[in-house]
Design a protein around this motif. Structure first.
Motif, PDB file in Angstrom:
ATOM      1  N   MET A 214      27.418 -23.278  -0.439  1.00 39.86           N
ATOM      2  CA  MET A 214      26.900 -22.508   0.690  1.00 39.86           C
ATOM      3  C   MET A 214      25.380 -22.485   0.633  1.00 39.86           C
ATOM      4  SD  MET A 214      29.378 -19.143   0.766  1.00 39.86           S
ATOM      5  CE  MET A 214      28.975 -18.615  -0.883  1.00 39.86           C
ATOM      6  N   SER A 215      24.749 -22.483   1.791  1.00 34.84           N
ATOM      7  CA  SER A 215      23.304 -22.265   1.855  1.00 34.84           C
ATOM      8  C   SER A 215      23.003 -21.378   3.050  1.00 34.84           C
ATOM      9  CB  SER A 215      22.538 -23.593   1.973  1.00 34.84           C
ATOM     10  OG  SER A 215      22.838 -24.241   3.191  1.00 34.84           O
ATOM     11  N   GLY A 216      21.924 -20.607   2.947  1.00 38.48           N
ATOM     12  CA  GLY A 216      21.560 -19.693   4.019  1.00 38.48           C
ATOM     13  C   GLY A 216      20.372 -18.845   3.626  1.00 38.48           C
ATOM     14  N   VAL A 217      20.373 -17.590   4.006  1.00 38.01           N
ATOM     15  CA  VAL A 217      19.273 -16.679   3.724  1.00 38.01           C
ATOM     16  C   VAL A 217      19.808 -15.459   2.969  1.00 38.01           C
ATOM     17  CG1 VAL A 217      17.511 -15.188   4.728  1.00 38.01           C
ATOM     18  CG2 VAL A 217      17.989 -17.418   5.763  1.00 38.01           C
ATOM     19  N   ASN A 218      19.304 -15.256   1.757  1.00 36.35           N
ATOM     20  CA  ASN A 218      19.665 -14.084   0.945  1.00 36.35           C
ATOM     21  C   ASN A 218      21.178 -13.891   0.814  1.00 36.35           C
ATOM     22  OD1 ASN A 218      16.950 -13.687   0.745  1.00 36.35           O
ATOM     23  ND2 ASN A 218      16.932 -11.655   1.632  1.00 36.35           N
ATOM     24  N   LEU A 219      21.869 -14.963   0.453  1.00 36.54           N
ATOM     25  CA  LEU A 219      23.306 -14.862   0.241  1.00 36.54           C
ATOM     26  C   LEU A 219      23.631 -13.965  -0.945  1.00 36.54           C
ATOM     27  CD1 LEU A 219      24.291 -18.608   0.754  1.00 36.54           C
ATOM     28  CD2 LEU A 219      24.311 -16.765   2.430  1.00 36.54           C
ATOM     29  N   ASN A 220      22.665 -13.776  -1.836  1.00 35.59           N
ATOM     30  CA  ASN A 220      22.888 -12.975  -3.041  1.00 35.59           C
ATOM     31  C   ASN A 220      23.144 -11.489  -2.762  1.00 35.59           C
ATOM     32  OD1 ASN A 220      20.070 -13.053  -2.265  1.00 35.59           O
ATOM     33  ND2 ASN A 220      19.626 -11.858  -4.087  1.00 35.59           N
ATOM     34  N   VAL A 221      22.939 -11.034  -1.517  1.00 30.67           N
ATOM     35  CA  VAL A 221      23.220  -9.631  -1.191  1.00 30.67           C
ATOM     36  C   VAL A 221      24.347  -9.501  -0.162  1.00 30.67           C
ATOM     37  CG1 VAL A 221      20.847  -8.932  -1.678  1.00 30.67           C
ATOM     38  CG2 VAL A 221      21.485  -9.566   0.662  1.00 30.67           C
ATOM     39  N   CYS A 222      25.039 -10.596   0.110  1.00 25.24           N
ATOM     40  CA  CYS A 222      26.023 -10.598   1.202  1.00 25.24           C
ATOM     41  C   CYS A 222      27.469 -10.464   0.715  1.00 25.24           C
ATOM     42  CB  CYS A 222      25.903 -11.900   2.002  1.00 25.24           C
ATOM     43  SG  CYS A 222      24.383 -12.027   2.961  1.00 25.24           S
ATOM     44  N   TRP A 273      34.612 -11.104  -1.450  1.00 26.57           N
ATOM     45  CA  TRP A 273      33.866 -10.561  -2.580  1.00 26.57           C
ATOM     46  C   TRP A 273      32.442 -10.233  -2.143  1.00 26.57           C
ATOM     47  CZ3 TRP A 273      35.109 -15.640  -1.850  1.00 26.57           C
ATOM     48  CH2 TRP A 273      34.083 -16.578  -1.881  1.00 26.57           C
ATOM     49  N   GLN A 274      31.803  -9.389  -2.911  1.00 25.03           N
ATOM     50  CA  GLN A 274      30.442  -8.937  -2.589  1.00 25.03           C
ATOM     51  C   GLN A 274      29.475  -9.435  -3.655  1.00 25.03           C
ATOM     52  OE1 GLN A 274      28.900  -6.853  -0.089  1.00 25.03           O
ATOM     53  NE2 GLN A 274      27.080  -7.574  -1.153  1.00 25.03           N
ATOM     54  N   PHE A 275      28.460 -10.188  -3.229  1.00 19.31           N
ATOM     55  CA  PHE A 275      27.415 -10.626  -4.152  1.00 19.31           C
ATOM     56  C   PHE A 275      26.366  -9.521  -4.300  1.00 19.31           C
ATOM     57  CE2 PHE A 275      28.344 -15.294  -3.235  1.00 19.31           C
ATOM     58  CZ  PHE A 275      28.833 -15.522  -4.506  1.00 19.31           C
ATOM     59  N   ALA A 276      25.823  -9.395  -5.497  1.00 21.38           N
ATOM     60  CA  ALA A 276      24.733  -8.447  -5.745  1.00 21.38           C
ATOM     61  C   ALA A 276      24.003  -8.886  -7.002  1.00 21.38           C
ATOM     62  CB  ALA A 276      25.274  -7.033  -5.894  1.00 21.38           C
ATOM     63  N   TYR A 277      23.256  -9.979  -6.881  1.00 27.17           N
ATOM     64  CA  TYR A 277      22.515 -10.450  -8.042  1.00 27.17           C
ATOM     65  C   TYR A 277      21.052 -10.684  -7.695  1.00 27.17           C
ATOM     66  CZ  TYR A 277      23.454 -15.155  -6.108  1.00 27.17           C
ATOM     67  OH  TYR A 277      23.555 -16.261  -5.298  1.00 27.17           O
ATOM     68  N   GLU A 278      20.265 -10.849  -8.705  1.00 23.72           N
ATOM     69  CA  GLU A 278      18.809 -10.876  -8.567  1.00 23.72           C
ATOM     70  C   GLU A 278      18.313 -12.117  -7.828  1.00 23.72           C
ATOM     71  OE1 GLU A 278      14.963 -11.205 -11.599  1.00 23.72           O
ATOM     72  OE2 GLU A 278      16.911 -10.561 -12.344  1.00 23.72           O
ATOM     73  N   GLU A 279      17.343 -11.913  -6.948  1.00 23.56           N
ATOM     74  CA  GLU A 279      16.686 -13.040  -6.295  1.00 23.56           C
ATOM     75  C   GLU A 279      15.899 -13.824  -7.335  1.00 23.56           C
ATOM     76  OE1 GLU A 279      13.240 -13.832  -2.900  1.00 23.56           O
ATOM     77  OE2 GLU A 279      14.388 -11.969  -2.903  1.00 23.56           O
ATOM     78  N   LYS A 280      16.027 -15.149  -7.262  1.00 21.68           N
ATOM     79  CA  LYS A 280      15.375 -15.988  -8.266  1.00 21.68           C
ATOM     80  C   LYS A 280      14.552 -17.055  -7.561  1.00 21.68           C
ATOM     81  CE  LYS A 280      15.316 -17.018 -12.804  1.00 21.68           C
ATOM     82  NZ  LYS A 280      15.061 -16.061 -13.890  1.00 21.68           N
ATOM     83  N   GLY A 281      13.258 -16.855  -7.490  1.00 19.58           N
ATOM     84  CA  GLY A 281      12.418 -17.851  -6.849  1.00 19.58           C
ATOM     85  C   GLY A 281      10.964 -17.447  -6.870  1.00 19.58           C
TER      86      GLY A 281
END
Length: 434
Positions: A214-222, A273-281
């Motif tokens: 998957m690719s998109g914008v801020n998937l880590n909080v979705c 499921w719910q993602f909730a991990y740190e932004e890395k960039g």
């Protein structure tokens, strides 16, 4: 330009066939001398990534998927031997040592969301037999905008089945939701944070496994809602043969009304499921102008994560216009106006359409050769991006791991080497990132 009109341009102007051709041309340049197997592996992934317009309308049509199973997520540091090798290979990792360079301690996520389908197994017996199959979304890794997910099934291929002769597919739908409302909607060029998704199947220990990208914008909080329907096989080799030459079991499998996929299991699964991990960039502001085959390209920002690189900027319209005569430009502009009258494009937006057409005709690419480190070492993504596929300010978007086999050491980045320097065509230029 408004997001709505950008969407129209993507759907109506850049047709999938054109994008596919551009991607194939780019791959001819970027794939260096390597084994045939590795080259094919990269080509399949890269071509899928460059067919973004194909998926555009699909995201709009997707209805919300009900969550039958919601996995609890534990996020923490992952040791190298905990990383799933097949998942890493999907992203492009080629050597076990490269795991340490990815450095996604907070982006490696255990999911464990599952669902069971009561369906029909057509591969077990002609005409099908009832069978329960459980699908489990086990784990994922990625940065904030690019995620790879492992999906295991307990669907077992028959003993003696020649698994290497077939490709494996499934129908799927994704709903990606910013449940906490933290994403800046101005960043989105699609109705949801999702921009692209691809699903491919492999066989491990006789059982079918799927790998989702998957690719998109801020998937880590979705929140991710995934629906998978039906399992299929297809054989490139058998496509060239008549039905009389095909195996009897293959002919007996139900066939799609359109296409060459053969149904092996009729069932459906839904997981969430719910993602909730740190932004890395890391984002680097730059102010550099490239000259790529006479086209001026101004770079304004380079964004790096351990697995990905994005370059933002602007293509100088006047330099593109100078590639054709005034008569040709006016003719193309008139054609664009005639073809897109119903959309009410402004003159500037119509010119953007013509610029894209000229860039496509001249096969102009932004290329990256190296990511350099402070100690003089480097990695070589050697990736290429067609400028006619650019919408908005995103000039370049590439999975670095796929092309280099390694991740990016963010703490020691010094510069990137791209094309567009002074001198001969495709001369290289170093862009400092400090």
């Amino acid at each position: 330009m408004s997001k709505e009109k950008i969407d129209i341009l993507k759907d109506e102007v850049v047709i999938p066939e054109v994008v596919t051709i551009a991607a194939e041309d780019a791959l001819t340049i970027i794939l260096r001398e390597t084994s045939q197997e590795k080259e094919q592996e990269k080509m399949e992934v890269a071509l899928v990534k460059n067919r973004k317009p194909k998926f555009k309308k699909r995201w709009i049509a997707i209805a919300a998927v009900a969550a039958l199973a919601v996995g609890t997520i534990s996020v923490g540091a992952a040791k190298s031997d905990d990383w799933n090798w097949a998942l890493l290979q999907r992203a492009g990792v080629t050597e076990a040592e490269a795991i340490d360079t990815i450095q996604l301690d907070n982006g490696y996520v255990m999911i464990d969301a599952s669902d069971t389908s009561t369906g029909t197994d057509y591969l077990a017996k002609e005409g099908g037999v009832p069978k329960d199959v459980t699908l489990t979304v086990t784990e994922s890794f990625g940065d904030n905008n690019n995620v790879y997910v492992r999906i295991e099934t307990d669907y077992e291929l028959p003993e003696g089945f020649e698994v290497d002769k077939y490709n494996y597919f499934a129908d799927f739908e994704l709903e990606v939701t910013d449940v906490n409302g933290v994403i800046d909607s101005e960043e989105l060029l699609t109705p949801t944070p999702m921009e692209f998704a691809g699903l491919g199947g492999i066989v491990e220990d006789g059982k079918l496994v799927f790998l989702l990208e998957m690719s998109g914008v801020n998937l880590n909080v979705c929140r991710i809602d995934l629906a998978i329907n039906n399992l299929y096989i297809c054989s490139d080799e058998l496509l060239l043969k008549s039905e009389e030459e095909m195996p009897a079991f293959y002919n007996a499998l139900p066939k799609e009304e359109e296409g060459d996929l053969r149904l092996i299991y009729d069932g459906s699964w839904e997981t969430s499921w719910q993602f909730a991990y740190e932004e890395k960039g890391v984002s680097y502001a730059v102010d550099e102008t490239l000259d790529i085959n006479g086209i001026k390209v101004h770079l304004t920002e380079v964004v790096l994560s351990p697995i990905h690189m994005t370059i933002l900027g602007e293509i100088d319209k006047d330099s593109v216009k100078a590639l054709v005569t005034e008569a040709v430009w006016n003719e193309k502009l008139a054609e664009a106006k005639k073809e897109h009258t119903e959309f009410g494009f402004t003159e500037e937006e119509l010119e953007d359409v013509v610029v894209s057409q000229i860039l496509m005709e001249h096969k102009t690419y932004l290329k990256t050769y190296k990511i350099c480190y402070d100690d003089g070492t480097y990695i070589e993504p050697y990736a290429s991006w067609p400028l006619d596929s650019v919408w908005g300010d995103e000039l370049f978007d590439a999975n670095v791991v796929m092309y280099s086999g390694k991740g990016i050491d963010l703490e020691n980045v010094h510069s990137i080497i791209v094309n567009g320097g002074e001198g001969a065509t495709n001369a290289k230029k170093e862009i400092l990132l400090k």
